[in-house]
Design a protein around this motif. Structure first.
Motif, PDB file in Angstrom:
ATOM      1  N   PHE A   1       0.829  -1.208   0.000  1.00 39.43           N
ATOM      2  CA  PHE A   1       0.000   0.000   0.000  1.00 39.43           C
ATOM      3  C   PHE A   1       0.860   1.254   0.000  1.00 39.43           C
ATOM      4  O   PHE A   1       0.527   2.251  -0.640  1.00 39.43           O
TER       5      PHE A   1
ATOM      6  N   TRP B   1      -3.605   9.898  -3.400  1.00 41.63           N
ATOM      7  CA  TRP B   1      -2.579   9.173  -2.663  1.00 41.63           C
ATOM      8  C   TRP B   1      -2.873   9.034  -1.179  1.00 41.63           C
ATOM      9  O   TRP B   1      -2.372   8.126  -0.529  1.00 41.63           O
TER      10      TRP B   1
ATOM     11  N   TRP C   1      -4.142   5.651   0.140  1.00 42.09           N
ATOM     12  CA  TRP C   1      -3.142   4.584   0.148  1.00 42.09           C
ATOM     13  C   TRP C   1      -2.176   4.735   1.317  1.00 42.09           C
ATOM     14  O   TRP C   1      -1.771   3.751   1.921  1.00 42.09           O
TER      15      TRP C   1
ATOM     16  N   ALA D   1      -1.659   2.100   4.297  1.00 50.03           N
ATOM     17  CA  ALA D   1      -0.313   1.650   4.654  1.00 50.03           C
ATOM     18  C   ALA D   1      -0.066   1.837   6.143  1.00 50.03           C
ATOM     19  O   ALA D   1       0.516   0.969   6.802  1.00 50.03           O
TER      20      ALA D   1
ATOM     21  N   VAL E   1       2.127   1.768  -3.547  1.00 50.11           N
ATOM     22  CA  VAL E   1       1.057   2.300  -4.407  1.00 50.11           C
ATOM     23  C   VAL E   1       0.824   3.778  -4.085  1.00 50.11           C
ATOM     24  O   VAL E   1       0.613   4.591  -4.987  1.00 50.11           O
ATOM     25  N   GLY E   2       0.895   4.125  -2.804  1.00 43.93           N
ATOM     26  CA  GLY E   2       0.715   5.516  -2.407  1.00 43.93           C
ATOM     27  C   GLY E   2       1.782   6.432  -2.977  1.00 43.93           C
ATOM     28  O   GLY E   2       1.489   7.543  -3.420  1.00 43.93           O
TER      29      GLY E   2
ATOM     30  N   LYS F   1       1.008   6.853  -6.689  1.00 48.04           N
ATOM     31  CA  LYS F   1      -0.125   7.767  -6.874  1.00 48.04           C
ATOM     32  C   LYS F   1       0.268   9.205  -6.565  1.00 48.04           C
ATOM     33  O   LYS F   1      -0.207  10.139  -7.213  1.00 48.04           O
TER      34      LYS F   1
END
Length: 58
Positions: free
Chosen positions: A18, A32, A35, A39, A21-22, A25
């Motif tokens: 996560f 973002w 995410w 996380a 991915v954040g 993003k």
């Protein structure tokens, strides 16, 4: 060793995913914050915690 420390604490794999991915993003300019919150909830930020035990016992 590093792997022994990760075994003891438990590596937050889902949280690290996560977090990754954040970051992607964030760089793309997307949503973002969701995410990063996921996380945080799954423990990814414990990866950045300093070792206050004084070193390895090996």
């Amino acid at each position: 060793m590093v792997m022994d420390g990760l075994k003891k604490r438990g590596f937050p794999l889902i949280g690290a995913i996560f977090l990754g991915v954040g970051v992607v993003k964030l760089l793309q300019g997307g949503g973002w914050i969701v995410w990063f919150l996921l996380a945080f909830l799954f423990g990814a930020f414990s990866l950045f915690k300093s070792n206050k035990d004084g070193g390895d016992a090996a």
